[in-house]
Design a protein around this motif. Structure first.
Motif, PDB file in Angstrom:
ATOM      1  N   GLN A  64     -38.791  20.194 -27.553  1.00  0.00           N
ATOM      2  CA  GLN A  64     -38.351  19.291 -28.606  1.00  0.00           C
ATOM      3  C   GLN A  64     -39.295  18.129 -28.882  1.00  0.00           C
ATOM      4  OE1 GLN A  64     -36.444  21.573 -29.710  1.00  0.00           O
ATOM      5  NE2 GLN A  64     -34.855  20.151 -30.345  1.00  0.00           N
ATOM      6  N   HIS A  77     -36.841  24.113 -34.118  1.00  0.00           N
ATOM      7  CA  HIS A  77     -36.575  22.784 -33.566  1.00  0.00           C
ATOM      8  C   HIS A  77     -35.086  22.442 -33.706  1.00  0.00           C
ATOM      9  CE1 HIS A  77     -36.937  18.538 -32.616  1.00  0.00           C
ATOM     10  NE2 HIS A  77     -36.409  18.230 -33.793  1.00  0.00           N
ATOM     11  N   GLY A  81     -32.451  22.257 -30.719  1.00  0.00           N
ATOM     12  CA  GLY A  81     -31.790  20.965 -30.612  1.00  0.00           C
ATOM     13  C   GLY A  81     -30.287  21.123 -30.477  1.00  0.00           C
TER      14      GLY A  81
END
Length: 210
Positions: A64, A77, A81
């Motif tokens: 990340q 991402h 996340g």
């Protein structure tokens, strides 16, 4: 951070994580490094679930903070996340439960504070992401991962704690021998690690502002 230093850090993090989870891979309660409460039948299941989700958070979080990864793979991402946040919400809540079954009050408070900080920092990071406030999102996610890394750093600093303990006791073991020394160190290593991680990350964030 240079590429070489980043790779070395990842190797260390993963190596320590593998060593930490190894006793639980067999799913045999007899191998547990945590003393299980016989009055809580689900203790081992809650413990292994907490460890499993924490491992997912540790691994997913590694990706990340790479700027090129965020730029080139925004969908990945966001997906990682969500996995990171979801795994911490579960592991953190399980950690709250485990804190009530810790071996002693010092450990109980350490895991309680650790779980609460983990949940708060991660939730704030997620909340700012949803609002589109990406600068604040990154700041809180950095804090969140600093708390995530306590699982690793708490083990890394044990040799340092041993040296400090021996130095403060004239390089003599206590009456209870090595077992007592290790037991006392394992009562404070999580606190020690949490303080170090938070101090380092706040120093880093302040340095970025200058």
């Amino acid at each position: 951070m240079s590429k070489k230093l980043g790779i070395i850090s990842i190797i260390i993090i993963m190596a320590v994580a593998i060593v930490a989870i190894f006793p639980y891979v067999t799913l045999n309660p007899a191998n547990s490094r945590v003393t299980l409460d016989v009055n809580f039948p689900l203790h081992y299941i809650v413990l292994t679930s907490h460890i499993s989700f924490a491992l997912v958070a540790l691994v997913s979080g590694l990706f990340q903070f790479h700027a090129r990864f965020r730029t080139n793979y925004p969908a990945w991402h966001r997906a990682l996340g969500r996995i990171y946040v979801f795994s911490i919400m579960l592991s953190g809540c399980l950690g709250l439960v485990l804190s009530f079954y810790a071996e002693n009050f010092t450990k109980a408070m350490a895991f309680l504070v650790l779980s609460v900080l983990w949940l708060i920092t991660t939730w704030n990071g997620f909340r700012f992401a949803v609002k589109g406030q990406l600068a604040q999102h990154r700041i809180w996610m950095i804090r969140s991962y600093a708390v995530t890394l306590v699982a690793v750093s708490a083990r890394i600093i044990v040799p340092i704690c041993i040296l400090l303990y021996l130095a403060m006791h004239g390089f003599h073991l206590p009456e209870g021998g090595r077992e007592q020394m290790v037991a006392e160190i394992l009562n404070i290593n999580v606190w020690f690690s949490l303080i170090i991680n938070l101090v380092v990350v706040e120093w880093y964030l302040l340095r970025r502002k200058k």
